[in-house]
Design a protein around this motif. Sequence first.
Motif, short mmCIF file in Angstrom:
data_model
loop_
_atom_site.label_atom_id
_atom_site.label_comp_id
_atom_site.label_asym_id
_atom_site.label_seq_id
_atom_site.Cartn_x
_atom_site.Cartn_y
_atom_site.Cartn_z
N GLY A 59 -1.37 1.52 -6.34
CA GLY A 59 -2.15 0.51 -5.64
C GLY A 59 -1.42 -0.82 -5.58
N MET A 60 -0.81 -1.20 -6.68
CA MET A 60 -0.06 -2.46 -6.70
C MET A 60 1.16 -2.40 -5.79
SD MET A 60 -1.83 -4.47 -8.43
CE MET A 60 -0.74 -5.85 -8.66
N ALA A 61 1.80 -1.23 -5.70
CA ALA A 61 2.94 -1.08 -4.79
C ALA A 61 2.48 -1.22 -3.34
CB ALA A 61 3.60 0.28 -5.01
N LEU A 62 1.31 -0.69 -3.02
CA LEU A 62 0.78 -0.83 -1.66
C LEU A 62 0.44 -2.29 -1.36
CD1 LEU A 62 -1.47 2.36 -1.45
CD2 LEU A 62 0.70 1.94 -0.29
N VAL A 63 -0.07 -3.01 -2.35
CA VAL A 63 -0.33 -4.44 -2.18
C VAL A 63 0.99 -5.17 -1.89
CG1 VAL A 63 -1.05 -6.55 -3.36
CG2 VAL A 63 -2.42 -4.48 -3.56
N LEU A 64 2.02 -4.84 -2.66
CA LEU A 64 3.32 -5.48 -2.47
C LEU A 64 3.88 -5.20 -1.08
CD1 LEU A 64 5.67 -7.09 -3.68
CD2 LEU A 64 6.60 -4.91 -4.49
N VAL A 65 3.79 -3.95 -0.63
CA VAL A 65 4.27 -3.60 0.71
C VAL A 65 3.51 -4.40 1.77
CG1 VAL A 65 4.38 -1.73 2.40
CG2 VAL A 65 5.14 -1.33 0.07
N SER A 66 2.21 -4.48 1.62
CA SER A 66 1.39 -5.25 2.59
C SER A 66 1.79 -6.72 2.60
CB SER A 66 -0.09 -5.12 2.26
OG SER A 66 -0.50 -3.78 2.33
N LEU A 67 2.04 -7.29 1.44
CA LEU A 67 2.44 -8.70 1.38
C LEU A 67 3.83 -8.92 1.98
CD1 LEU A 67 1.07 -9.79 -2.11
CD2 LEU A 67 0.25 -10.48 0.15
N ILE A 68 4.73 -7.99 1.75
CA ILE A 68 6.07 -8.11 2.35
C ILE A 68 5.97 -8.07 3.87
CG2 ILE A 68 8.28 -6.94 2.65
CD1 ILE A 68 8.11 -6.20 -0.34
#
Length: 138
Positions: free
Chosen positions: A26-35
């Motif tokens: 979930g945190m990786a998906l958040v990071l991808v979305s922010l990038i």
Amino acid sequence: MSSLEQKRQKKPFWLSATREQAKDTGMALVLVSLIVFFVTREVRYATIAAGILLLDMISPSLFKPAAKLWFGLSHVLGTVMSKVLLSLIFYLVLSPMGILRTLCGKDPMRARQFKKGEGSVFRVRDHAFVAADIEQPF
């Protein structure tokens, strides 16, 4: 059933995902979305990141299917790519270096002298080690 038997009957990694792995996914998906947000400057990606973060904090088990896929893929890639990279290094770096050294006349293993005579090709190293040899080995 003892704990040892339970460990032996543990599911393979691609069939199960832990809560921590689901949170990490979930945190990786958040990071991808922010990038993507920082690259495109479209606000919807920041909104998506906030929504994913909220879901990840409330119920990380929602990300278990994605975690199974993500960690399974990373395991396969790690298994394959390590062999590919080591093969590339061997064939593109080490083999040409060895061929070049042979063409230049270097023979550190004394392969040309092997079984040419009665003597051994091993180097005799009679050296009495002193404390200075060990202080700075490299």
